[in-house]
Design a protein around this motif. Structure first.
Motif, PDB file in Angstrom:
ATOM      1  N   ARG A 203       7.772 -41.977  52.897  1.00 39.51           N
ATOM      2  CA  ARG A 203       6.582 -42.174  53.713  1.00 39.51           C
ATOM      3  C   ARG A 203       6.143 -40.841  54.291  1.00 39.51           C
TER       4      ARG A 203
ATOM      5  N   ARG B 290       6.439 -51.929  48.407  1.00 35.21           N
ATOM      6  CA  ARG B 290       6.305 -50.782  49.302  1.00 35.21           C
ATOM      7  C   ARG B 290       4.879 -50.256  49.402  1.00 35.21           C
TER       8      ARG B 290
ATOM      9  N   PRO C  12       2.624 -44.641  52.182  1.00 35.00           N
ATOM     10  CA  PRO C  12       3.615 -44.588  51.099  1.00 35.00           C
ATOM     11  C   PRO C  12       3.342 -43.377  50.216  1.00 35.00           C
TER      12      PRO C  12
END
Lengths: 341, 341
Positions: free
Chosen positions: A141, A280, A135
């Motif tokens: 990403r 995330r 992340p």
């Protein structure tokens, strides 16, 4: 799109087959679920499939494999002595074209050795690489490779990792022109050892890669690059160091928060309200390292993965198989080899 | 104990001389404060010393140096062209025996080059190394070296880093028999490249080091070893990767906490109540990397250090000078060389 068939090594991982079957059960709920070839010991798998009420599911087929590669097996031993293991049988299904991808939470060294031996590298590819998504601060990403498939690499191999990582970022993340960087101990051109310096000049000469220069370790998570290349020794240590630090920070946070009922109450409240933004960062969402450069999609799930994390690895396998990542890497490597002639 | 004299490069660092003078002011409050030789441009330093009301302090002496090494200077250029810089003059005071240690927040590459050139390595020492202390889960500190003084190392150099780190952990942390480990991509003996494997056999043969084997990156913070050895390329990337991850986690935490007045209020409350347990994780407390293996104590403060962090680096210099770390390293290396004969 033709239906995807996944061969799942159901016996690998620290938490045993139950989390694998739970993950498959979860994935079967999706309307476009793939076919699952569940590979492992029949007498262990059947009761679990019954428990999750998917033993008669039309998308499920059990493929019996007598042996199990243990987490403590040495790669070389596993390669020679365990050719009827769930890991080998799953890879065999892929090699014969009866499956489109393999997912395994088993012994990383054994999986890399067996996959390399049973599938072989794509034409022109020097070495496979283990690649994972991290992340970043920009909400996206970044891919890091190699994470440990190769203890040392020459500059040509690092160059190829840049090419393969670039194709993956285009194919899976849909980034038009992924920024490829080399991990180094400084950003100036004179920094680092000869291998990274030579890899840098190879990458900057190629028209098939958008090479943006060196990045330092702090940029693994900054979003400055979409693909970050290093040898397996460095990548493995960088990633595991971060795992270690994350453990330290969260243990400290937990012990601070758990020291009073009011903190605990507030923490649960806060956790709920900010779940989306934390989500995330959770390792579950980043489970599934791709072993790229081989003639087939092979995804390594973390040994200690939860069912939710294993499901992420399955989704990664589905995406790479649907997008035919190995095929695309093959094409790009061919173009690069032509460019060099 | 004779009074310690510190030569402080007052011009280095991103935040300029003011944080350096503020840190010195703080250190002067302690009853056994050292003498400070404050090196830099007189016309800049005097007003700052006046501002902090220490311009007439008996423990303060300004040593004028015309030039300043910029953070962007290349090490080679700085070495040749900036021999009258605050950095060089501070190191010269140490080399001549007029100071017991140097602290600088300046350009790391230039400091390493100048220190190596002006001080030289201790007899028998192959290469100096940059070493820092990391907080660990057991409430202690683990030393990591090399952090970037050497882009690549042979196994003999890694072996010596183990010896020097061991002496430092004994001398500064007062650990009787420090556990020394090599950083590797796995803990099994067969893992890693030839350099670490050979270093492992060298370390395990020596009676002067308590070698405990390989550790993976996650053990940088677990407390499994007191001294962790790697080459400068790997150490630099591991440490900076952790810096990057810490930034990501804290930014995420901050944005979650700042999204509502009640979170903000609670956070401030929690912060106050758990300050002590967090304190030991703060970078301020870990500022001050030691450049060891040289004929003198040289401490590198982080370029972006606060006054409080710079004061930590000063304390590190005082401890190493009081304990005569270079002298002790010299003795141990001598014993090791005798053992090899």
């Amino acid at each position: 799109m033709p239906e995807i068939k996944l061969a799942i090594d159901a016996m690998g991982g620290d938490n045993g087959p139950s989390i694998v079957i739970e993950a498959i059960t979860e994935c079967l709920k999706h309307p476009d679920s793939p076919q699952f070839l569940v590979v492992g010991q029949d007498d262990i798998l059947q009761p679990l499939l019954q428990h999750y009420q998917i033993d008669k599911h039309p998308q499920i087929k059990v493929v019996h494999a007598e042996q199990v590669v243990e987490m403590t097996d040495k790669p070389g031993q596993a390669l020679r002595a365990k050719q009827n293991s769930s890991m080998s049988v799953a890879l065999q299904l892929l090699a014969k074209g009866e499956a489109d991808a393999v997912v395994s939470g088993g012994n990383t060294g054994a999986l890399m050795a067996k996959a390399y031996f049973q599938l072989k590298t794509l034409p022109g590819v020097l070495r496979p690489a283990l690649m994972a998504a991290l992340p970043n601060q920009q909400g996206g990403r970044s891919y890091l490779l190699d994470l440990g498939a190769n203890a040392s690499c020459d500059s040509e191999t690092l160059f190829q990792f840049g090419v393969m990582g670039s194709v993956a970022a285009q194919t899976v993340e849909h980034i038009r022109s992924p920024r490829v960087a080399l991990l180094n101990m400084g950003e100036e051109e004179i920094k680092g050892n000869d291998v990274v310096k030579n890899a840098a000049s190879r990458l900057s000469e190629s028209e098939h890669v958008n090479y943006t220069g060196f990045v330092e370790g702090n940029h693994l998570f900054s979003g400055k690059a979409d693909v970050i290349v290093c040898d397996g020794f460095v990548g493995n240590i960088a990633l595991k160091s971060c795992e270690g630090l994350a453990t330290l920070i969260f243990e400290q946070l937990k012990s601070a928060l758990m020291s009073h009922w009011m903190y605990r109450w507030f923490f649960r409240f806060l956790q709920k309200r900010t779940e989306k933004s934390w989500d995330r960062l959770k390792p579950d969402h980043y489970n599934g390292a791709s072993l790229i450069g081989l003639r087939g999609v092979v995804i390594k799930s973390h040994g200690s993965a939860s069912a939710k994390a294993f499901a992420s690895a399955i989704r990664q396998a589905i995406t790479e198989a649907q997008e035919q990542l190995p095929e695309r890497i093959k094409d790009r490597v061919e173009s690069v080899l032509l460019e060099q002639q």
